[in-house]
Design an enzyme around this catalytic site. Structure first.
Site, short mmCIF file in Angstrom:
data_model
loop_
_atom_site.label_atom_id
_atom_site.label_comp_id
_atom_site.label_asym_id
_atom_site.label_seq_id
_atom_site.Cartn_x
_atom_site.Cartn_y
_atom_site.Cartn_z
N GLU A 9 32.72 66.27 112.43
CA GLU A 9 32.16 66.31 113.78
C GLU A 9 33.06 67.02 114.79
O GLU A 9 32.57 67.72 115.66
CB GLU A 9 31.89 64.90 114.33
CG GLU A 9 30.96 64.06 113.50
CD GLU A 9 31.74 63.09 112.65
OE1 GLU A 9 32.66 63.54 111.95
OE2 GLU A 9 31.44 61.89 112.69
N ASP A 82 31.50 60.81 110.12
CA ASP A 82 32.03 59.44 110.15
C ASP A 82 31.29 58.51 109.19
O ASP A 82 30.09 58.69 108.92
CB ASP A 82 31.95 58.87 111.57
CG ASP A 82 33.00 59.49 112.48
OD1 ASP A 82 33.95 60.09 111.97
OD2 ASP A 82 32.86 59.37 113.71
N ASP A 84 29.49 55.83 109.05
CA ASP A 84 28.57 54.84 109.62
C ASP A 84 27.18 55.45 109.70
O ASP A 84 26.94 56.57 109.24
CB ASP A 84 29.07 54.36 110.99
CG ASP A 84 29.24 55.50 111.99
OD1 ASP A 84 28.79 56.63 111.71
OD2 ASP A 84 29.83 55.27 113.06
N GLU A 86 25.48 56.61 112.22
CA GLU A 86 25.43 57.84 113.02
C GLU A 86 25.98 59.02 112.22
O GLU A 86 25.41 60.12 112.24
CB GLU A 86 26.23 57.65 114.32
CG GLU A 86 25.77 58.52 115.48
CD GLU A 86 24.39 58.15 115.98
OE1 GLU A 86 23.66 59.08 116.40
OE2 GLU A 86 24.02 56.97 115.96
N TYR A 300 39.00 53.72 110.78
CA TYR A 300 37.81 53.97 111.59
C TYR A 300 37.55 52.82 112.56
O TYR A 300 37.63 51.65 112.19
CB TYR A 300 36.60 54.17 110.68
CG TYR A 300 35.40 54.72 111.41
CD1 TYR A 300 35.50 55.87 112.18
CD2 TYR A 300 34.16 54.07 111.34
CE1 TYR A 300 34.40 56.38 112.86
CE2 TYR A 300 33.06 54.58 112.01
CZ TYR A 300 33.19 55.72 112.77
OH TYR A 300 32.10 56.22 113.44
N ARG A 302 34.84 51.97 114.43
CA ARG A 302 33.53 51.33 114.61
C ARG A 302 33.24 50.50 113.36
O ARG A 302 32.76 51.01 112.36
CB ARG A 302 32.43 52.37 114.86
CG ARG A 302 32.57 53.04 116.21
CD ARG A 302 31.40 53.95 116.54
NE ARG A 302 31.60 54.56 117.85
CZ ARG A 302 32.25 55.70 118.07
NH1 ARG A 302 32.76 56.36 117.04
NH2 ARG A 302 32.40 56.18 119.29
N HIS A 345 33.19 49.00 105.98
CA HIS A 345 34.56 49.44 105.77
C HIS A 345 35.53 48.45 106.39
O HIS A 345 35.12 47.42 106.90
CB HIS A 345 34.79 50.85 106.33
CG HIS A 345 33.88 51.23 107.44
ND1 HIS A 345 32.80 52.06 107.26
CD2 HIS A 345 33.85 50.87 108.74
CE1 HIS A 345 32.15 52.21 108.42
NE2 HIS A 345 32.78 51.50 109.32
#
Length: 692
Positions: A9, A82, A84, A86, A300, A302, A345
């Site tokens: 990203e 990432d 997740d 998203e 990470y 989130r 995670h």
């Protein structure tokens, strides 16, 4: 050209990963999503199974062109967004835009940006997880159906520029409900009786417990007088002494919500700032060539899991044993999985326990250092031994009237040597040492004091308290807390007073409309159930279309009813009681994007506007004529200036106070920290402090 193309990203992430992978890999950044629903229209076909209409995001055309060019030359393309929902959706959109087979092993995920983690992840590529994509897509479509249907209704019936949302409207209602609780709160009287006891030369405090061994509440002065009347004299006998050892265990390592809460309490960070700085630490910081160059410092950020890898545990264990000794090593604890947690995670932790905060201070910004230090200390403490407290409770009797005194002291610090979790009320555990008392001893009550109290209303929400409550109630998910809070502030639905949320008049109007016409959308239980239903899509248990369809059937009926029955609400201008200095017409209070402001009632002929200035009761120290008033910067930060601006240009970030410096007669200002309020002179070294 390199053999392999990797797409992430952000450029910072790309730079870090490219260095780890070597010359055969080219790493490019998509700068987040490349496709999304259009901003100018609904973009969801409710008549055709809620088919989404995705378009290239404005400004992303050149990025996509560059990615397509690189993709044509690469033997293999990896999508490394990432780990997740998203990130999975970004990878899926990239696969469609670049014509990559999403069932091929094109997806790579990692929980930390370190050399070992990156290299290991590329050994195990997988296909894109369609269930994860569907879960993100369902949330996006649901939010679009709610927002793009209700918002235009609010523009038409209330005021332009308003918005409603599936999560933001619930958060707003929570703040308004709390405000109503406070307004309707009826304080109840209660009393306590405290005593200062003395034994030999040692003094200690105790409080009334009850009579005849039964605990008793004191509701009024009459009940207090009855208790005081029973006391024969001021001498008490020690009836019982209880001594015990108590263990205090460390908090679990951070998840997204607990990080946001603790950063708000300890660092005074807003949720948005916490996530922004955490992103920087995750994507990589340049540690210098000798230390390994650009390196991801945390895992990470989130996550809703407190799980820790065995490797990380072993590394922490080695550090703790070397630094503090074997006695500080933690016990094996079962890690509880939070209800509804995805456990995708690990918890938020440093990528290397050996990198203590002090060793990184020179390469981190102040904000990065403070947040990294918080994350490192919390993780290390979670792997350490519990603290051991010696506690003592003394029962003191006088004619069957019982007082109790409690004391405790830290016997072994354990994890508290590194970190202690804070609380919303910021109370700290202090040693309260009692003298060595034994049963049958006599002690004297030097002073017995009755105290009247009144119950207090529930506190207004701070950011930390709101995040915690949203998490407990199941409203939103880790990635939504910060943007939700940001949205209700940007819309001027809430304001901040002493770091606590207050609903504005506009926020109350919007909430009233939502309560009347869309009760399900803002119902806490309904929203929590919807979150769980959306999570079940991720688990592959249910089709996303069914979840959306079940919601939309009822919602569509509500929408039609609101269109017909919702009355137009006129937010009337309030007379300000002063005249316009430009045309002489009366000035009025108007509602704007950032709240109320003063405007001429002769608009549009006269376009004179002024901010509403709050006087603080201090004469301008520069011109000696004007008054110091509270103002807001473009970023909504409070500062202080003269109300005669631009004739007088006095400004100060710190709040001036009326009295002059007793040492040099210059301006005194108030500086607030979490622990104290300091009054400082702007010219000399004079200062005074008071505890907050």
């Amino acid at each position: 050209m390199s053999d392999y193309l990797v797409i992430v990203e952000s450029p910072a992430k790309a730079k870090t990963i490219e260095r780890y992978l070597g010359k055969k890999y080219t790493v490019k950044a998509s700068m987040g999503h490349v496709r999304d629903l259009p901003k100018s229209q609904m973009g969801v076909d409710a008549e055709n199974n809620f088919e989404p209409k995705y378009i290239t995001i404005r400004g992303k055309g050149d990025i996509l062109k560059e990615l397509r060019k690189s993709a044509k030359k690469a033997k293999k393309i990896y999508l490394a967004a990432d780990p997740d929902r998203e990130g999975e959706a970004i990878a899926w959109h990239l696969a469609h835009a670049l014509k990559i087979d999403d069932t091929s092993d094109c997806r790579v995920v990692f929980n930390e940006i370190t050399k070992d983690a990156i290299k290991e992840s590329f050994k195990h590529p997988r296909s894109i997880d369609v269930d994860l994509v569907d879960a993100q897509q369902a949330r996006r479509i649901l939010d679009r159906l709610v927002g793009y249907n209700i918002s235009p209704l609010l523009w038409k019936k209330v005021k332009k520029g308003l918005s409603a949302g599936r999560v933001q409207s619930v958060a707003l209602k929570m703040i308004i409900d709390r405000e109503n609780e406070i307004k309707n709160f009826k304080p109840e009287e209660y009393w306590s009786i405290d005593a200062d006891f003395q034994k030999d030369k040692a003094t200690f405090e105790g409080s009334f417990y009850g009579i005849d061994g039964k605990k008793q509440k004191l509701n009024n002065r009459e009940e207090v007088d009855v208790v005081l009347g029973k006391l024969v004299d001021k001498q008490f006998s020690v009836n019982k002494v209880n001594k015990r050892e108590r263990k205090r265990f460390p908090a679990q390592p951070f998840i997204t919500s607990s990080l946001q809460q603790e950063a708000a309490r300890k660092l005074n960070f807003r949720a948005r700032k916490t996530m922004m700085v955490a992103q920087q630490l995750y994507e990589g910081i340049d540690l210098g060539k000798k230390a390994g160059g650009i390196t991801g410092l945390i895992t990470y950020m989130r996550t809703d899991s407190t799980r820790i890898s065995d490797t990380a545990k072993e590394e922490a264990k080695g550090y703790i044993e070397e630094k503090f000794g074997k006695s500080y090593l933690g016990l094996k604890r079962k890690q509880k999985k939070n209800e509804g947690a995805q456990d995708a995670h690990e918890a938020i932790r440093p990528t290397s326990a050996i990198r203590d905060p002090q060793s990184l201070k020179s390469v981190l910004s102040q904000d990065q250092y403070r947040l990294y230090k918080l994350i490192w200390e919390r993780f290390m403490a979670s792997q350490m031994a519990p603290a051991v407290m010696d506690t003592m409770t003394v029962h003191l009797l006088n004619n069957k009237v019982e007082f109790r005194a409690t004391g405790s002291k830290i016997k072994f610090k354990g994890f508290m040597k590194v970190y202690i979790e804070s609380t919303d009320d910021n109370k700290k555990e202090k040693d309260k040492i009692l003298p060595d008392l034994k049963e049958g001893m006599k002690v004297d009550a030097e002073k017995i004091t009755p105290n009247q109290h009144f119950t207090q209303p529930p506190p207004r929400y701070t950011e930390a308290r709101l995040v915690r409550t949203m998490e407990e109630q199941g409203i939103g998910r880790p990635s939504t807390y910060a943007p939700t809070i940001d949205t209700i502030q940007r819309r001027n639905y809430v304001s901040m007073d002493n770091k606590r949320f207050l609903p504005t008049e506009l926020g109350t109007i919007v909430n009233d409309v939502m309560v009347e016409f869309f009760p399900e959308v803002i119902d806490v239980d309904f929203t929590a159930k919807m979150e769980n239903d959306l999570d079940s899509i991720e688990d592959g248990k249910v089709e996303w279309i069914k979840i959306i369809d079940d919601f939309y059937k009822e919602f569509e009926v509500r929408l039609e009813k609101a269109e017909k029955e919702m009355a137009e609400i006129e937010i009337k201008d309030e007379p300000a009681g002063i005249d316009c200095e430009k045309c002489g017409h009366e000035m009025v209070y108007k509602m704007g994007r950032y709240g109320k402001f003063l405007a001429c009632s002769n608009f549009p002929e006269c376009r004179n506007t002024k901010p509403i200035l709050k006087k603080i009761g201090v004469t301008c120290p520069k011109c000696k004529e004007g008054n110091v008033v509270e103002r807001k910067s473009k970023k909504r930060r409070t500062f202080y200036g003269c109300d005669r601006y631009p004739d007088c240009d006095f400004v100060s970030w710190d709040k001036p106070i009326e009295r002059p410096c007793p040492k040099c007669n210059s301006l005194l200002v108030e500086k607030k920290t979490k622990k104290e309020t300091q009054v400082k002179c702007t010219e000399c070294d004079y200062k005074e402090s008071t505890q907050n």
